[in-house]
Design an enzyme around this catalytic site. Structure first.
Site, PDB file in Angstrom:
ATOM      1  CB  SER A  98      -0.932  -0.527   0.961  1.00 53.97           C
ATOM      2  OG  SER A  98      -1.652   1.420   1.133  1.00 53.97           O
ATOM      3  CG  ASP A 242      -3.877   3.862  -1.402  1.00 50.52           C
ATOM      4  OD1 ASP A 242      -4.256   4.013  -2.340  1.00 50.52           O
ATOM      5  OD2 ASP A 242      -3.586   3.712  -0.099  1.00 50.52           O
ATOM      6  CG  ASP A 244      -3.223  -0.661  -2.428  1.00 48.84           C
ATOM      7  OD1 ASP A 244      -3.025   0.364  -1.778  1.00 48.84           O
ATOM      8  OD2 ASP A 244      -3.713  -1.218  -2.230  1.00 48.84           O
ATOM      9  CG  ASP A 246      -7.018   0.338  -0.894  1.00 53.51           C
ATOM     10  OD1 ASP A 246      -6.142   0.905  -0.867  1.00 53.51           O
ATOM     11  OD2 ASP A 246      -6.178  -0.782  -0.331  1.00 53.51           O
TER      12      ASP A 246
END
Length: 452
Positions: A98, A242, A244, A246
């Site tokens: 992440s 961010d 990743d 999501d």
């Protein structure tokens, strides 16, 4: 035996590569995932970190050795992996850390239909198997090993998202997007292609060393470039993803951050227009605005603890149509109850482009109170300091106390929540009130006790 206590967290695997884990352990995780889920087939994806392709392929090898057919979707955002899990009906593994620094990597796991895997839903068993096998040797291969094939799902992911939000007739918008060298640089161009959007890209080059800034828009210093670019280009809106991709953060045409609670309220109103009378989930540190807007639009608001496992659990239990958190995680029934910042962003673009005014005017109806934001205090005795705060407010006239998640104290004019971090010696404070002066007063009163 490998010590996995430092990398197997409550909801995922995360640690420094190769110091804390490597491809050999990843292969064991793949084998254990198949054994615990009983899956005959799985889907695997990864982000742009330098270590991600190798770890992902090792996981696939381990899964195939246990007899599972593996579909590799390659570079993807976390919500794209959730889409694949939902659309294909397969358990999934996403390799990402992440917003963590470059030396970290991790695995987010889900069952078929993007159902979460955490400590109570399989992750503890997976850890036990990996620890055993790391000492005794890898398990015996299945009599018939599985296959490993590749599939690109980006076009299907895009089509699904765009089927859920009407964007064809919005007015032209200038949109600045800061991908932070993360997976938004991969997904955003395809998702927004062909829409009436003048896209101004920032840091779209996939680079897991994050050369420009951390891919963590929750930290104000990481959206400074986006704010400046929105003002410079006179854009209608700025979006920051961010690492990743999501989570999605929003800034208005002035470059001012839009609180995630306001986005939750805005999207809730739109979802309730599609699904009248529906249930909306919100965690206990989202703004008073959220349940108010939900009620005004004929819906039912359900308050829950902080954390995606609690949100998803309540969505499944109640059949909720949407859920939102203060951390900019947004969950949709139409997306297998999984979180997708991209779908939330499309809702905001549709709302903005469906009317003539600026975003700051649109958001005002959903952003009604003053708030402190999350304030962290490092304390040696979390329980003791929290108990002292509780004792101080138990006698306050008109104050209601509850301990659903930490301590929440609510009055007619303000509320605060004080929660202990699960991973660090921190107490986290959030305050909201009808005006900024009250926020400052309550914040200072609580912090004086916490930090005494």
């Amino acid at each position: 035996m490998a010590d996995l206590s430092q990398i197997v967290k409550a909801y995922d695997v995360r640690g420094v590569v190769p110091d804390q884990w490597d491809a050999s352990l990843s292969e064991l995780f793949g084998a254990a995932f198949v054994q615990v889920t009983g899956a005959s087939a799985i889907v695997v994806g990864h982000d742009m970190r330098p270590s991600s392709p190798g770890l992902s392929r090792a996981f696939a090898r381990g899964a195939a050795a246990r007899g599972a057919d593996v579909t590799e979707i390659g570079l993807c955002s976390t919500d794209e992996l959730y889409f694949a899990s939902g659309q294909l009906g397969l358990p999934g593994a996403m390799f990402t850390a992440s917003h963590n620094p470059a030396q970290y990597n991790g695995i987010k796991l889900c069952r078929a239909g993007a159902a979460p895997v955490g400590q109570d839903t399989g992750l503890a068993e997976i850890r036990t198997l990996v620890e055993q096998w790391s000492q005794a040797g890898a398990p015996e291969a299945a009599a018939a090993p599985g296959t490993i094939t590749q599939r690109d799902v980006l076009a299907d992911y895009t089509a699904h998202l765009r089927s859920l939000v009407g964007l064809a007739r919005i007015r032209p918008l200038k949109v600045v997007v800061d991908a932070g060298n993360g997976m938004g640089g991969h997904t955003v161009p395809t998702v927004l292609d062909g829409l009436p959007v003048d896209l101004v890209p920032m840091y779209f080059e996939l680079d897991g060393t994050f050369p420009n800034h951390e891919a963590n828009p929750l930290d104000p210093k990481n959206i400074v470039d986006l704010q400046a670019k929105v003002r410079e280009t006179r854009a209608d809106i700025g979006l920051a993803f961010d690492g990743d991709a999501d989570r999605c953060f929003v800034v208005d045409e002035r470059g001012e951050p839009v609180p995630p609670s306001a986005i939750t309220a805005l999207v809730a109103a739109r979802e309730l227009a599609k699904h009248p009378g529906g249930t909306i989930i919100h965690n206990l540190i989202t703004s008073w605005s959220v349940p108010e807007v939900v009620k005004e639009h004929g819906g039912t608001a359900v308050r829950t603890r902080v954390g995606h496992s609690f949100i998803k659990q309540e969505m499944a239990r109640t059949g909720a149509i949407f859920g939102g958190e203060h951390s900019a995680h947004y969950y949709f029934r139409d997306f297998w109850n999984a979180d997708t910042g991209m779908l939330a962003a499309l809702h905001v673009l549709a709302a903005l482009g469906g009317q003539a005014g600026p975003l700051s005017d649109l958001v005002r109806q959903y952003d009604r109170y003053a708030a402190s934001g999350e304030i962290n205090s490092t304390v040696a005795d979390q329980a003791g300091r929290a108990a002292a705060v509780k004792a101080a407010y138990e006698g306050v006239e008109g104050a209601e106390l509850d301990e659903l998640d930490g301590l929440t104290v609510t009055t007619a004019d303000w509320w605060f929540n004080l929660r202990a971090s699960n991973t660090e010696p921190l107490l986290r404070l959030n305050v909201e009130a009808r005006d900024a002066a009250t926020v400052a007063r309550v914040r200072d009163e609580v912090l004086a006790i916490v930090r005494s």
